[in-house]
Design a protein around this motif. Structure first.
Motif, PDB file in Angstrom:
ATOM      1  N   ASN A   1       8.078   5.877  -3.832  1.00 13.39           N
ATOM      2  CA  ASN A   1       6.833   5.567  -3.121  1.00 13.39           C
ATOM      3  C   ASN A   1       5.822   4.798  -3.972  1.00 13.39           C
ATOM      4  OD1 ASN A   1       7.352   7.245  -0.596  1.00 13.39           O
ATOM      5  ND2 ASN A   1       7.719   8.724  -2.231  1.00 13.39           N
ATOM      6  N   PHE A   2       6.137   4.590  -5.245  1.00 18.16           N
ATOM      7  CA  PHE A   2       5.192   3.856  -6.079  1.00 18.16           C
ATOM      8  C   PHE A   2       5.083   2.417  -5.567  1.00 18.16           C
ATOM      9  CE2 PHE A   2       6.196   6.403 -10.250  1.00 18.16           C
ATOM     10  CZ  PHE A   2       5.716   7.559  -9.645  1.00 18.16           C
ATOM     11  N   VAL A   3       3.877   1.885  -5.566  1.00 15.37           N
ATOM     12  CA  VAL A   3       3.712   0.492  -5.138  1.00 15.37           C
ATOM     13  C   VAL A   3       4.252  -0.441  -6.223  1.00 15.37           C
ATOM     14  CG1 VAL A   3       2.018  -1.268  -4.472  1.00 15.37           C
ATOM     15  CG2 VAL A   3       1.732   1.098  -3.699  1.00 15.37           C
ATOM     16  N   HIS A   4       3.937  -0.103  -7.473  1.00 13.16           N
ATOM     17  CA  HIS A   4       4.453  -0.891  -8.600  1.00 13.16           C
ATOM     18  C   HIS A   4       5.322   0.036  -9.444  1.00 13.16           C
ATOM     19  CE1 HIS A   4       0.558  -2.734  -7.439  1.00 13.16           C
ATOM     20  NE2 HIS A   4       1.343  -3.775  -7.356  1.00 13.16           N
ATOM     21  N   LEU A   5       6.627  -0.015  -9.158  1.00 14.60           N
ATOM     22  CA  LEU A   5       7.555   0.949  -9.751  1.00 14.60           C
ATOM     23  C   LEU A   5       7.495   0.951 -11.277  1.00 14.60           C
ATOM     24  CD1 LEU A   5       9.927   2.949  -9.522  1.00 14.60           C
ATOM     25  CD2 LEU A   5      11.465   0.977  -9.355  1.00 14.60           C
ATOM     26  N   GLU A   6       7.570  -0.233 -11.877  1.00 15.63           N
ATOM     27  CA  GLU A   6       7.637  -0.288 -13.349  1.00 15.63           C
ATOM     28  C   GLU A   6       6.339   0.195 -13.979  1.00 15.63           C
ATOM     29  OE1 GLU A   6       9.288  -3.675 -15.228  1.00 15.63           O
ATOM     30  OE2 GLU A   6      11.031  -3.726 -13.908  1.00 15.63           O
TER      31      GLU A   6
ATOM     32  N   TYR B   1       9.464   9.217   9.607  1.00 16.58           N
ATOM     33  CA  TYR B   1      10.853   9.532   9.322  1.00 16.58           C
ATOM     34  C   TYR B   1      11.793   8.367   9.643  1.00 16.58           C
ATOM     35  CZ  TYR B   1       9.078  13.912   7.895  1.00 16.58           C
ATOM     36  OH  TYR B   1       8.379  14.862   7.193  1.00 16.58           O
ATOM     37  N   THR B   2      11.215   7.248  10.064  1.00 14.32           N
ATOM     38  CA  THR B   2      11.953   5.995  10.110  1.00 14.32           C
ATOM     39  C   THR B   2      11.750   5.298   8.770  1.00 14.32           C
ATOM     40  OG1 THR B   2      11.540   5.862  12.468  1.00 14.32           O
ATOM     41  CG2 THR B   2      12.266   3.836  11.407  1.00 14.32           C
ATOM     42  N   TYR B   3      10.526   5.450   8.253  1.00 11.31           N
ATOM     43  CA  TYR B   3      10.195   4.905   6.925  1.00 11.31           C
ATOM     44  C   TYR B   3      11.113   5.501   5.855  1.00 11.31           C
ATOM     45  CZ  TYR B   3       7.691   5.054   2.427  1.00 11.31           C
ATOM     46  OH  TYR B   3       7.379   5.012   1.094  1.00 11.31           O
ATOM     47  N   LEU B   4      11.399   6.793   5.985  1.00 13.25           N
ATOM     48  CA  LEU B   4      12.170   7.486   4.942  1.00 13.25           C
ATOM     49  C   LEU B   4      13.533   6.826   4.666  1.00 13.25           C
ATOM     50  CD1 LEU B   4      12.425  10.071   3.047  1.00 13.25           C
ATOM     51  CD2 LEU B   4      13.625  11.077   4.981  1.00 13.25           C
ATOM     52  N   PRO B   5      14.450   6.739   5.685  1.00 15.56           N
ATOM     53  CA  PRO B   5      15.750   6.117   5.375  1.00 15.56           C
ATOM     54  C   PRO B   5      15.617   4.665   4.931  1.00 15.56           C
ATOM     55  CG  PRO B   5      15.574   6.623   7.732  1.00 15.56           C
ATOM     56  CD  PRO B   5      14.409   7.263   7.066  1.00 15.56           C
ATOM     57  N   ARG B   6      14.649   3.944   5.499  1.00 14.04           N
ATOM     58  CA  ARG B   6      14.485   2.534   5.100  1.00 14.04           C
ATOM     59  C   ARG B   6      14.088   2.427   3.643  1.00 14.04           C
ATOM     60  NH1 ARG B   6      11.137   0.410   9.987  1.00 14.04           N
ATOM     61  NH2 ARG B   6      12.763   0.315  11.561  1.00 14.04           N
ATOM     62  N   SER B   7      13.164   3.301   3.237  1.00 16.82           N
ATOM     63  CA  SER B   7      12.699   3.224   1.842  1.00 16.82           C
ATOM     64  C   SER B   7      13.833   3.618   0.895  1.00 16.82           C
ATOM     65  CB  SER B   7      11.454   4.098   1.627  1.00 16.82           C
ATOM     66  OG  SER B   7      11.786   5.464   1.722  1.00 16.82           O
TER      67      SER B   7
ATOM     68  N   MET C   1       0.831  -1.209   0.000  1.00 16.35           N
ATOM     69  CA  MET C   1       0.000   0.000   0.000  1.00 16.35           C
ATOM     70  C   MET C   1       0.869   1.264   0.000  1.00 16.35           C
ATOM     71  SD  MET C   1      -3.310   0.430   2.443  1.00 16.35           S
ATOM     72  CE  MET C   1      -2.774   1.800   3.441  1.00 16.35           C
ATOM     73  N   ALA C   2       0.403   2.303  -0.691  1.00 14.28           N
ATOM     74  CA  ALA C   2       1.179   3.550  -0.767  1.00 14.28           C
ATOM     75  C   ALA C   2       1.203   4.230   0.608  1.00 14.28           C
ATOM     76  CB  ALA C   2       0.554   4.478  -1.800  1.00 14.28           C
ATOM     77  N   TYR C   3       2.329   4.860   0.946  1.00 12.50           N
ATOM     78  CA  TYR C   3       2.416   5.613   2.204  1.00 12.50           C
ATOM     79  C   TYR C   3       1.485   6.826   2.123  1.00 12.50           C
ATOM     80  CZ  TYR C   3       4.164   8.023   6.215  1.00 12.50           C
ATOM     81  OH  TYR C   3       4.232   8.654   7.420  1.00 12.50           O
ATOM     82  N   ASP C   4       0.765   7.080   3.207  1.00 15.57           N
ATOM     83  CA  ASP C   4      -0.210   8.172   3.202  1.00 15.57           C
ATOM     84  C   ASP C   4       0.471   9.485   3.628  1.00 15.57           C
ATOM     85  OD1 ASP C   4      -2.305   9.872   3.402  1.00 15.57           O
ATOM     86  OD2 ASP C   4      -3.299   8.814   5.054  1.00 15.57           O
ATOM     87  N   PHE C   5       0.700  10.351   2.656  1.00 21.01           N
ATOM     88  CA  PHE C   5       1.393  11.616   2.938  1.00 21.01           C
ATOM     89  C   PHE C   5       0.481  12.671   3.559  1.00 21.01           C
ATOM     90  CE2 PHE C   5       5.825  11.548   1.511  1.00 21.01           C
ATOM     91  CZ  PHE C   5       5.884  10.286   0.947  1.00 21.01           C
ATOM     92  N   ASP C   6      -0.831  12.416   3.573  1.00 23.19           N
ATOM     93  CA  ASP C   6      -1.748  13.392   4.183  1.00 23.19           C
ATOM     94  C   ASP C   6      -1.327  13.711   5.620  1.00 23.19           C
ATOM     95  OD1 ASP C   6      -3.343  13.766   2.018  1.00 23.19           O
ATOM     96  OD2 ASP C   6      -4.950  12.425   2.670  1.00 23.19           O
ATOM     97  N   THR C   7      -0.873  12.671   6.324  1.00 24.32           N
ATOM     98  CA  THR C   7      -0.599  12.837   7.754  1.00 24.32           C
ATOM     99  C   THR C   7       0.610  13.742   8.025  1.00 24.32           C
ATOM    100  OG1 THR C   7       0.709  10.819   7.675  1.00 24.32           O
ATOM    101  CG2 THR C   7      -1.575  10.586   8.418  1.00 24.32           C
TER     102      THR C   7
END
Ligand SMILES: C[S@@+](CC[C@H](N)C(=O)[O-])C[C@H]1O[C@@H](n2cnc3c(N)ncnc32)[C@H](O)[C@@H]1O
Length: 218
Positions: free
Chosen positions: A113-118, A173-179, A1-7
């Motif tokens: 952040n794309f779920v399906h990059l290609e 901001y833990t998600y960020l470096p991991r991604s 699922m895409a990360y929700d940037f609204d928050t």
């Protein structure tokens, strides 16, 4: 699922400036400036436009810009910054445009952040005119073994703390470096683009912490 940037929309710009010490603005500026080998004004699609910083840069050069994003809250900020651009809630993986519609398609810090990059990259390519240019900016881990320990300390320890204190979200901001660590960079990302159907070149900025990928559609 895409990360929700609204928050995190409300704090997104402030955190970006702080985390990158303002370099994110320079990276976007540089990417847009290089489009000047094309003749401005250009019809441009900015995919995952977020709070509109890329839209603003493109408009400074007289481009007509459509910004698309999944997050209404992020785009609400973009609408304030650049009200004359056009904005649409749309998924990069299913762009609501005809084939060969735009001179330029940009995506700054969005493809990770794309779920399906290609699927997303394929869509960006599909809506680009033949001869048009696709410009992708993305964060990456630096290659240098000297720089990498400092980078790791900064992104894995300091950034999550800053996220907690300043944006109330350690998780985001833990998600960020991991991604960033999980995402293909350099020749691996170029191979993904080639698989999607386009050859690209890579340019490293700031020790390779930011990568610019540029492709011209046949
Ligand atoms: C890190 S922000 C980048 C925003 C902006 N481009 C910038 O330069 O700051 C990532 C953005 O990608 C958007 N996004 C993620 N997946 C998307 C998708 N499949 N389609 C459209 N937007 C997407 C998010 O909503 C978010 O606004």
């Amino acid at each position: 699922m895409a990360y929700d940037f609204d928050t995190i929309a409300r704090d997104y710009d402030r955190m970006n400036r702080l985390m990158t010490l303002g370099l994110d603005c320079r990276w976007r500026k540089r990417a847009v400036r290089e489009l000047s080998t094309f003749h401005f004004p250009l019809s441009t699609l900015d995919v995952a436009c977020g709070t509109g910083d890329m839209v603003v840069e493109l408009m400074k050069h007289g481009c007509t810009v459509i910004g698309v994003d999944l997050s209404e809250e992020m785009m609400a900020i973009a609408r304030q910054k650049a009200p004359t651009a056009t904005y649409m809630i749309a998924d990069a993986e299913h762009l609501p445009f005809e084939d060969n519609s735009f001179d330029v398609v940009t995506c700054a810090f969005g493809v990770r952040n794309f779920v399906h990059l290609e699927q997303g990259l394929g869509e960006m390519l599909r809506v680009l005119k033949p001869g048009g240019r696709m410009v992708i900016l993305e964060l990456a881990t630096p290659d240098s073994v000297v720089v990498r320990p400092f980078y790791n300390l900064y992104t894995r320890r300091l950034i999550p703390l800053l996220g907690k204190w300043l944006a109330g979200s350690r998780e985001a901001y833990t998600y960020l470096p991991r991604s960033i660590e999980r995402f293909p960079k350099g020749k691996d990302f170029l191979a993904v683009l080639e698989h999607v159907g386009v050859r690209a070149s890579e340019r490293k900025m700031t020790f390779g912490v930011c990568r610019e990928y540029v492709a011209v559609k046949d």
